[in-house]
Design a protein around this motif. Structure first.
Motif, PDB file in Angstrom:
ATOM      1  N   LYS A 258       0.854  -1.191   0.000  1.00 55.89           N
ATOM      2  CA  LYS A 258       0.000   0.000   0.000  1.00 55.89           C
ATOM      3  C   LYS A 258       0.891   1.243   0.000  1.00 55.89           C
ATOM      4  N   VAL A 259       0.593   2.180  -0.892  1.00 52.17           N
ATOM      5  CA  VAL A 259       1.417   3.381  -1.028  1.00 52.17           C
ATOM      6  C   VAL A 259       0.552   4.630  -0.929  1.00 52.17           C
ATOM      7  N   VAL A 260       1.001   5.584  -0.109  1.00 55.01           N
ATOM      8  CA  VAL A 260       0.351   6.900  -0.029  1.00 55.01           C
ATOM      9  C   VAL A 260       1.457   7.939  -0.183  1.00 55.01           C
ATOM     10  N   GLY A 261       1.564   8.503  -1.388  1.00 59.42           N
ATOM     11  CA  GLY A 261       2.633   9.452  -1.652  1.00 59.42           C
ATOM     12  C   GLY A 261       2.366  10.837  -1.100  1.00 59.42           C
ATOM     13  N   LYS A 262       1.093  11.246  -1.089  1.00 59.16           N
ATOM     14  CA  LYS A 262       0.733  12.552  -0.545  1.00 59.16           C
ATOM     15  C   LYS A 262      -0.650  12.458   0.087  1.00 59.16           C
ATOM     16  N   ALA A 263      -1.052  13.495   0.807  1.00 57.61           N
ATOM     17  CA  ALA A 263      -2.349  13.508   1.469  1.00 57.61           C
ATOM     18  C   ALA A 263      -3.468  13.295   0.440  1.00 57.61           C
ATOM     19  N   CYS A 264      -4.408  12.417   0.761  1.00 63.37           N
ATOM     20  CA  CYS A 264      -5.476  12.055  -0.171  1.00 63.37           C
ATOM     21  C   CYS A 264      -6.693  12.952   0.007  1.00 63.37           C
ATOM     22  N   GLU A 265      -7.365  13.246  -1.098  1.00 63.55           N
ATOM     23  CA  GLU A 265      -8.598  14.027  -1.022  1.00 63.55           C
ATOM     24  C   GLU A 265      -9.655  13.261  -0.243  1.00 63.55           C
ATOM     25  N   ASN A 266      -9.746  11.960  -0.482  1.00 68.87           N
ATOM     26  CA  ASN A 266     -10.641  11.096   0.286  1.00 68.87           C
ATOM     27  C   ASN A 266      -9.836  10.465   1.415  1.00 68.87           C
ATOM     28  N   ILE A 267     -10.105  10.868   2.641  1.00 66.08           N
ATOM     29  CA  ILE A 267      -9.310  10.445   3.783  1.00 66.08           C
ATOM     30  C   ILE A 267      -9.299   8.927   3.950  1.00 66.08           C
ATOM     31  N   GLU A 268     -10.329   8.267   3.439  1.00 64.85           N
ATOM     32  CA  GLU A 268     -10.408   6.817   3.589  1.00 64.85           C
ATOM     33  C   GLU A 268      -9.300   6.112   2.801  1.00 64.85           C
ATOM     34  N   ASP A 269      -8.748   6.796   1.797  1.00 65.05           N
ATOM     35  CA  ASP A 269      -7.684   6.206   0.992  1.00 65.05           C
ATOM     36  C   ASP A 269      -6.361   6.112   1.757  1.00 65.05           C
ATOM     37  N   GLU A 270      -6.318   6.712   2.926  1.00 64.22           N
ATOM     38  CA  GLU A 270      -5.116   6.618   3.757  1.00 64.22           C
ATOM     39  C   GLU A 270      -5.253   5.570   4.860  1.00 64.22           C
ATOM     40  N   VAL A 271      -6.404   4.919   4.937  1.00 64.91           N
ATOM     41  CA  VAL A 271      -6.671   3.971   6.025  1.00 64.91           C
ATOM     42  C   VAL A 271      -6.821   2.562   5.447  1.00 64.91           C
ATOM     43  N   PHE A 272      -6.012   1.631   5.952  1.00 68.21           N
ATOM     44  CA  PHE A 272      -6.001   0.269   5.433  1.00 68.21           C
ATOM     45  C   PHE A 272      -6.231  -0.745   6.553  1.00 68.21           C
ATOM     46  N   VAL A 273      -7.032  -1.758   6.244  1.00 64.49           N
ATOM     47  CA  VAL A 273      -7.211  -2.879   7.172  1.00 64.49           C
ATOM     48  C   VAL A 273      -6.321  -4.017   6.676  1.00 64.49           C
ATOM     49  N   LEU A 274      -5.390  -4.435   7.502  1.00 68.10           N
ATOM     50  CA  LEU A 274      -4.490  -5.523   7.144  1.00 68.10           C
ATOM     51  C   LEU A 274      -5.058  -6.841   7.665  1.00 68.10           C
TER      52      LEU A 274
ATOM     53  N   VAL B  46      -0.270   8.060   6.925  1.00 64.85           N
ATOM     54  CA  VAL B  46      -0.235   9.512   6.725  1.00 64.85           C
ATOM     55  C   VAL B  46       1.165   9.899   6.223  1.00 64.85           C
ATOM     56  N   PRO B  47       1.259  10.502   5.033  1.00 64.40           N
ATOM     57  CA  PRO B  47       2.558  10.903   4.486  1.00 64.40           C
ATOM     58  C   PRO B  47       2.973  12.267   5.031  1.00 64.40           C
ATOM     59  N   PHE B  48       4.061  12.791   4.495  1.00 67.17           N
ATOM     60  CA  PHE B  48       4.442  14.170   4.778  1.00 67.17           C
ATOM     61  C   PHE B  48       3.327  15.085   4.297  1.00 67.17           C
ATOM     62  N   LEU B  49       2.830  15.928   5.192  1.00 65.09           N
ATOM     63  CA  LEU B  49       1.678  16.778   4.875  1.00 65.09           C
ATOM     64  C   LEU B  49       2.154  18.147   4.402  1.00 65.09           C
ATOM     65  N   ARG B  50       2.074  18.355   3.111  1.00 58.43           N
ATOM     66  CA  ARG B  50       2.438  19.648   2.532  1.00 58.43           C
ATOM     67  C   ARG B  50       1.297  20.637   2.720  1.00 58.43           C
ATOM     68  N   GLU B  51       1.658  21.882   2.915  1.00 59.89           N
ATOM     69  CA  GLU B  51       0.637  22.898   3.171  1.00 59.89           C
ATOM     70  C   GLU B  51      -0.404  22.937   2.068  1.00 59.89           C
ATOM     71  N   ARG B  52       0.040  22.853   0.814  1.00 56.93           N
ATOM     72  CA  ARG B  52      -0.909  22.968  -0.295  1.00 56.93           C
ATOM     73  C   ARG B  52      -1.902  21.810  -0.339  1.00 56.93           C
ATOM     74  N   ASP B  53      -1.576  20.695   0.326  1.00 60.31           N
ATOM     75  CA  ASP B  53      -2.452  19.527   0.312  1.00 60.31           C
ATOM     76  C   ASP B  53      -3.477  19.521   1.441  1.00 60.31           C
ATOM     77  N   ILE B  54      -3.216  20.287   2.487  1.00 59.84           N
ATOM     78  CA  ILE B  54      -4.112  20.211   3.645  1.00 59.84           C
ATOM     79  C   ILE B  54      -4.736  21.548   4.029  1.00 59.84           C
ATOM     80  N   SER B  55      -4.291  22.642   3.409  1.00 59.43           N
ATOM     81  CA  SER B  55      -4.809  23.940   3.825  1.00 59.43           C
ATOM     82  C   SER B  55      -4.686  24.938   2.679  1.00 59.43           C
ATOM     83  N   LYS B  56      -5.337  26.060   2.819  1.00 59.86           N
ATOM     84  CA  LYS B  56      -5.275  27.118   1.832  1.00 59.86           C
ATOM     85  C   LYS B  56      -4.738  28.388   2.472  1.00 59.86           C
TER      86      LYS B  56
END
Length: 404
Positions: A105-121, A135-145
């Motif tokens: 499972k790979v998450v390169g950046k913050a996802c628009e749909n938060i569920e895409d960052e949550v995995f059941v193993l 949760v990846p490195f949270l860039r300002e442009r991805d999480i805020s304006k």
């Protein structure tokens, strides 16, 4: 369930732009595969900075994909990868659909749909093992304006609040899944950021992260639902709390880390209990910093010569006497040995030279922030304005480092 936490591989990194680290990194990855097999690890978490740059070379990419192909042969059912500030989000995310076939499972950046960052193993019988919030490195442009007219203090608070809300959202999503499965399975999160309490030292290779002027966040941003938070970014193993820690980088990124024991972290969840163990990583290439007068340096080099082992060294002469032929003397002492001198500094001579009005410090001695600080020192700006300019400059540097 056994979880292994690693981060900050920095594949492709060179030591002071002089030495390739590919052999060390390949040896580490082979050791990691052996460790996964020997400890019957169920899931591997990589908390960012897989690569050293956003444009890794073919050798680094091959090393990465070869490793992912081999993990399943070691009995590890799941790999979860979260991007770091050095990584290219698009490069990591591009093959995610293909890698998912291998349970990677790979998450390169913050996802628009938060569920895409949550995995059941799950295990081979589809029984739930854990819930991972990648949760990846949270860039300002991805999480805020950006809000026009806000102060630097307000901006820092806004960013910190957005990071906290992001973790609260993934924690709530994970808790819902935990309730849905009706089991008390552990909830684990990743993070790639600067958290108060993380250890740093000079020359540890860490690129500071500045988001909206904010350098560090408090560990309180992680909700109590998380049974373990696997952090990346700092290269020194650091225990923030019982459930929050940095595993550190697998090899030293500079001579500042030369004597540091590197490790990965194994977390064993069994019958509602959690056991956290650091597994030491072998030294694949010895680094050593030798600091002292002529006698101290001579004696240590003699010991290294007699040992016959391969070692990369930094030598800093800090004796009281001027040692004008220092470089030639060092070359003579290390000739026909396995000692390779990457950095040598004649501190006494350098201090004397720098006292001259026309002296210019070598750029090798300065980083981009030092250069800007020196420029500001030459200007008669108000102190408040200097601080504001430094904040702006840090943001520019961070944006350049993050750009693809």
């Amino acid at each position: 369930m056994k979880l292994l936490h690693t981060s900050d591989w920095h594949l492709g990194r060179m030591l002071y732009a002089k030495k390739e680290r590919g052999e060390e990194q390949a040896l580490f990855l082979q050791w990691l595969l052996d460790t996964i097999r020997e400890n019957a690890v169920d899931a591997l978490l990589i908390a960012g900075d897989i690569f050293d740059s956003t444009s890794p070379g073919n050798t680094s990419l091959k090393m990465y994909y070869d490793f992912l192909k081999q993990v399943r042969n070691c009995g590890c059912s799941h790999v979860v990868i979260a991007g770091g500030n050095h990584d290219s989000p698009s490069l990591l995310d591009a093959p995610k659909e293909v890698l998912s076939v291998l349970n990677v499972k790979v998450v390169g950046k913050a996802c628009e749909n938060i569920e895409d960052e949550v995995f059941v193993l799950t295990d081979e019988n589809e029984r739930s093992l854990a819930i991972v919030c990648a949760v990846p490195f949270l860039r300002e442009r991805d999480i805020s304006k950006y809000t026009e007219g806000e102060t630097y203090s307000d901006r820092s608070k806004r960013i910190a609040d957005c990071i906290r809300k992001h973790y609260e959202a993934v924690a709530a999503m994970a808790k819902n899944k935990q309730d849905e499965y009706g089991q008390d399975i552990p909830i684990i999160a990743t993070g790639h950021l600067s958290v108060v309490g993380g250890k740093i030292i000079a020359d540890d290779g860490v690129r500071e992260i500045y988001i909206g002027g904010m350098e560090c966040v408090e560990s309180g941003i992680f909700p109590p639902e998380f049974d373990y938070v696997a952090l990346g970014h700092y290269h020194i193993p650091s225990v923030i709390s019982d459930s929050v820690r940095y595993c550190g980088s697998p090899i030293p990124m500079g001579f500042g880390e030369a004597n540091q024991q590197k490790s990965v972290v194994m977390v064993d969840f069994e019958n509602g209990n959690k056991t956290v163990t650091e597994i030491p990583i072998p030294v694949f290439q010895k680094l050593e910093s030798i600091v002292g007068d002529k006698e101290v340096i001579f004696n240590r080099l003699q010991q290294l010569r007699e040992s016959g082992e391969s070692v990369w060294v930094e030598i800093i002469y800090d004796g009281n006497e001027i040692f004008a032929d220092f470089a030639a003397w060092v070359a003579e002492q290390t000739a026909d040995t396995k000692i390779e001198v990457l950095i040598s500094r004649n501190k006494a001579y350098l201090d004397r030279v720098l006292m001259r009005e026309d002296a210019v410090k070598s750029l090798e001695e300065l980083n981009e922030l030092d250069v800007f600080d020196q420029l500001l020192d030459e200007k008669d700006y108000p102190e408040e304005q200097k601080l504001e300019l430094k904040d702006l400059y840090k943001e520019i540097i961070n944006e350049m480092n993050e750009s693809e």
